[in-house]
Design an enzyme around this catalytic site. Structure first.
Site, PDB file in Angstrom:
ATOM      1  N   HIS A  25       0.800  -1.219   0.000  1.00 33.58           N
ATOM      2  CA  HIS A  25       0.000   0.000   0.000  1.00 33.58           C
ATOM      3  C   HIS A  25       0.836   1.273   0.000  1.00 33.58           C
ATOM      4  O   HIS A  25       0.292   2.370   0.110  1.00 33.58           O
ATOM      5  CB  HIS A  25      -0.937   0.020   1.206  1.00 33.58           C
ATOM      6  CG  HIS A  25      -2.016  -1.009   1.134  1.00 33.58           C
ATOM      7  ND1 HIS A  25      -2.857  -1.287   2.192  1.00 33.58           N
ATOM      8  CD2 HIS A  25      -2.392  -1.841   0.131  1.00 33.58           C
ATOM      9  CE1 HIS A  25      -3.703  -2.240   1.843  1.00 33.58           C
ATOM     10  NE2 HIS A  25      -3.439  -2.588   0.594  1.00 33.58           N
ATOM     11  N   GLU A  51      -0.047  -2.415   7.180  1.00 33.94           N
ATOM     12  CA  GLU A  51      -0.835  -1.357   7.811  1.00 33.94           C
ATOM     13  C   GLU A  51      -0.553  -1.315   9.306  1.00 33.94           C
ATOM     14  O   GLU A  51      -0.528  -2.360   9.967  1.00 33.94           O
ATOM     15  CB  GLU A  51      -2.346  -1.604   7.630  1.00 33.94           C
ATOM     16  CG  GLU A  51      -2.823  -1.648   6.204  1.00 33.94           C
ATOM     17  CD  GLU A  51      -4.290  -2.045   6.116  1.00 33.94           C
ATOM     18  OE1 GLU A  51      -4.961  -2.108   7.175  1.00 33.94           O
ATOM     19  OE2 GLU A  51      -4.768  -2.302   5.003  1.00 33.94           O
ATOM     20  N   GLU A  53      -4.468   4.152   1.312  1.00 37.65           N
ATOM     21  CA  GLU A  53      -5.595   4.205   2.237  1.00 37.65           C
ATOM     22  C   GLU A  53      -5.560   5.444   3.135  1.00 37.65           C
ATOM     23  O   GLU A  53      -6.279   5.519   4.128  1.00 37.65           O
ATOM     24  CB  GLU A  53      -5.638   2.930   3.073  1.00 37.65           C
ATOM     25  CG  GLU A  53      -5.870   1.707   2.190  1.00 37.65           C
ATOM     26  CD  GLU A  53      -5.921   0.412   2.960  1.00 37.65           C
ATOM     27  OE1 GLU A  53      -5.711   0.433   4.191  1.00 37.65           O
ATOM     28  OE2 GLU A  53      -6.162  -0.637   2.346  1.00 37.65           O
ATOM     29  N   ASP A  81      -1.818  -4.954  10.243  1.00 41.03           N
ATOM     30  CA  ASP A  81      -2.094  -5.886   9.148  1.00 41.03           C
ATOM     31  C   ASP A  81      -0.741  -6.274   8.578  1.00 41.03           C
ATOM     32  O   ASP A  81      -0.103  -5.499   7.873  1.00 41.03           O
ATOM     33  CB  ASP A  81      -2.969  -5.229   8.088  1.00 41.03           C
ATOM     34  CG  ASP A  81      -3.175  -6.136   6.866  1.00 41.03           C
ATOM     35  OD1 ASP A  81      -2.727  -7.294   6.892  1.00 41.03           O
ATOM     36  OD2 ASP A  81      -3.786  -5.668   5.886  1.00 41.03           O
ATOM     37  N   LYS A 136     -14.838  -8.827   3.512  1.00 46.07           N
ATOM     38  CA  LYS A 136     -14.785  -7.980   2.317  1.00 46.07           C
ATOM     39  C   LYS A 136     -15.723  -8.597   1.284  1.00 46.07           C
ATOM     40  O   LYS A 136     -15.472  -9.702   0.793  1.00 46.07           O
ATOM     41  CB  LYS A 136     -13.359  -7.927   1.746  1.00 46.07           C
ATOM     42  CG  LYS A 136     -12.334  -7.293   2.676  1.00 46.07           C
ATOM     43  CD  LYS A 136     -10.935  -7.438   2.099  1.00 46.07           C
ATOM     44  CE  LYS A 136      -9.901  -6.703   2.942  1.00 46.07           C
ATOM     45  NZ  LYS A 136      -8.514  -6.941   2.453  1.00 46.07           N
ATOM     46  N   SER A 183     -14.513  -4.557   6.119  1.00 45.62           N
ATOM     47  CA  SER A 183     -13.339  -3.818   5.641  1.00 45.62           C
ATOM     48  C   SER A 183     -13.539  -3.192   4.266  1.00 45.62           C
ATOM     49  O   SER A 183     -14.176  -3.770   3.377  1.00 45.62           O
ATOM     50  CB  SER A 183     -12.131  -4.760   5.589  1.00 45.62           C
ATOM     51  OG  SER A 183     -10.981  -4.085   5.107  1.00 45.62           O
ATOM     52  N   ARG A 226     -11.375  -1.638   0.828  1.00 47.13           N
ATOM     53  CA  ARG A 226     -10.228  -2.109   0.053  1.00 47.13           C
ATOM     54  C   ARG A 226      -9.334  -0.908  -0.245  1.00 47.13           C
ATOM     55  O   ARG A 226      -9.738   0.248  -0.108  1.00 47.13           O
ATOM     56  CB  ARG A 226     -10.655  -2.770  -1.269  1.00 47.13           C
ATOM     57  CG  ARG A 226     -11.554  -3.982  -1.164  1.00 47.13           C
ATOM     58  CD  ARG A 226     -11.011  -5.109  -0.307  1.00 47.13           C
ATOM     59  NE  ARG A 226      -9.743  -5.674  -0.710  1.00 47.13           N
ATOM     60  CZ  ARG A 226      -9.587  -6.859  -1.325  1.00 47.13           C
ATOM     61  NH1 ARG A 226     -10.644  -7.586  -1.638  1.00 47.13           N
ATOM     62  NH2 ARG A 226      -8.380  -7.325  -1.596  1.00 47.13           N
ATOM     63  N   SER A 227      -8.121  -1.193  -0.674  1.00 45.73           N
ATOM     64  CA  SER A 227      -7.200  -0.084  -0.958  1.00 45.73           C
ATOM     65  C   SER A 227      -7.652   0.730  -2.166  1.00 45.73           C
ATOM     66  O   SER A 227      -7.408   1.937  -2.244  1.00 45.73           O
ATOM     67  CB  SER A 227      -5.782  -0.612  -1.179  1.00 45.73           C
ATOM     68  OG  SER A 227      -5.767  -1.617  -2.173  1.00 45.73           O
TER      69      SER A 227
END
Length: 402
Positions: free
Chosen positions: A147, A156, A198, A233, A327, A354, A356-357
């Site tokens: 990410h 994360e 994010e 994460d 998700k 959740s 998503r990016s």
């Protein structure tokens, strides 16, 4: 009478095309992930030169040729079953968007309100009866891994606020995020406050302990050290060498047992309560060992579970997790995702809905998380419009529920 669904392409937050489906004015948009589990439902992309191969013209053409017009389905389950039977041809990006759009259309037809509608279809898919509730936001404040463009192995670094109301929780998130920005700017310069997919900061760090120290330093400066818990994460499949069956962190290769020891040392030093995908996505046994060693913590399955009822059942059998990361686009339809939700609930697990990016302005997951009574919701940082839209929707729902 017939439904008149139409698919079109729109942009996600990374500037890539995704699928939006419109059913008589009720819309749904499919998000997209960067770090994907191998067991996720598969999107349909064009390949070729346009949009660097990420176009969705093929998915849109197939959907519009196959799905228009449609008979009116009497419930979500039957509509989603129809989509699931055609998912390999249509792509999960189309079926996800269509399933969300149908839910909004059906809730409008029934005049139940979308939150209550999600509650009802959760029960219809076998989940134990529960009332809608406001989830606690999980905020990604430092990005790494897939990410971001830095050298952090972990994907994360998140904060989980502890307070009595949603508004206070979001205030804590916002203030810690702003304080962290000040700390990063002062310590590392302007490049450190660039943000990842994010909305979390993406400082050029390589030491995976440093973000934890920086976040807690910002919380302590504000007097929030007792009100902020941490989570990570790990997305460990990203740094797992399948051939050698070893994990590679900061150039060092180690087996799962040694990696677990490293995680346990971090848990002793920092108030980490949330551990997402700490091991390779097929390593149910190492997840189980971690759950045994940290029985009070949330051991969260994302790539391990891929919002699949079958994989949740396997994790329950192995004692691998106690929290499902849900998700919808991993499953491809709402009903499929809710079957995983029901399996998790029957096992006594917690659930974290959740984003998503690759997100959009669609606030679906805020309504959905409240409707199914999820304990947690991952929304990213309190920055970037596609993230703050979801925080703001939660605030509206919380206000309306008083």
């Amino acid at each position: 009478m017939f439904l008149r669904p139409k698919a079109r392409w729109v942009l996600d937050s990374r500037g890539n095309p995704t699928v939006e489906v419109d059913i008589d004015g009720f819309k749904g948009i499919a998000p997209a992930g960067a770090s994907k589990g191998k067991h996720e439902a598969r999107e349909l992309r064009d390949g070729g030169k346009a949009f660097h191969g990420l176009g969705v013209s093929k998915a849109i053409d197939r959907f519009n040729q196959t799905m228009f017009p449609l008979p009116i389905f009497d419930n979500q389950a039957n509509f989603d079953l129809f989509l699931e039977q055609k998912m390999a041809f249509l792509g999960a990006n189309s079926t996800t968007a269509a399933s969300i759009a149908f839910a909004r259309w059906k809730a409008g037809e029934q005049k139940t309100g979308i939150v209550r509608y999600f509650t009802s279809i959760a029960h219809a898919n076998g989940a134990p009866k529960a009332l809608p509730s406001i989830p606690t936001p999980v905020a990604n404040v430092i990005n790494g891994g897939a990410h971001a463009g830095n050298r952090l192995s972990f994907q994360e670094f998140v904060i989980i606020p502890e307070a009595s109301s949603l508004s206070e929780k979001i205030q804590i998130i916002s203030e810690v995020y702003r304080e962290l920005r000040k700390v990063l700017l002062k310590k590392f310069g302007r490049s450190a406050i660039n943000v990842g997919d994010e909305g979390g900061f993406a400082p050029n760090l390589s030491n995976n302990r440093a973000p934890l120290e920086l976040i807690m330093g910002a919380a302590e400066e504000l007097g929030y050290s007792k009100k902020v818990k941490l989570g990570i994460d790990f997305a460990a499949s990203q740094y797992y060498d399948e051939k050698k069956r070893k994990y590679v962190l900061a150039g060092k290769s180690m087996p799962a047992e040694k990696l677990l020891g490293y995680y346990l040392r971090l848990a002793k030093e920092f108030p980490i309560v949330y551990f997402e995908d700490p091991f390779f996505e097929e390593d149910f046994n190492s997840f189980a060992l971690m759950k045994m060693r940290l029985p009070e913590s949330l051991i969260v399955g994302d790539d391990l579970l891929c919002t699949s009822a079958g994989r949740v059942a396997k994790a329950v059998e192995n004692g691998s997790c106690n929290t499902l990361l849900l998700k919808v686009n991993q499953a491809g339809t709402l009903s499929s995702a809710l079957r995983a939700f029901a399996a998790a609930r029957k096992a006594g697990w917690k659930v974290c809905v959740s984003h998503r990016s690759g997100e959009t302005e669609d606030v679906f997951i805020s309504d959905f998380a409240v409707g199914i009574g999820a304990e947690l919701i991952k929304l990213g940082a309190p920055a970037r419009g596609e993230r703050t839209a979801k925080y703001n929707q939660l605030l509206r729902i919380a206000e309306a529920s008083k």
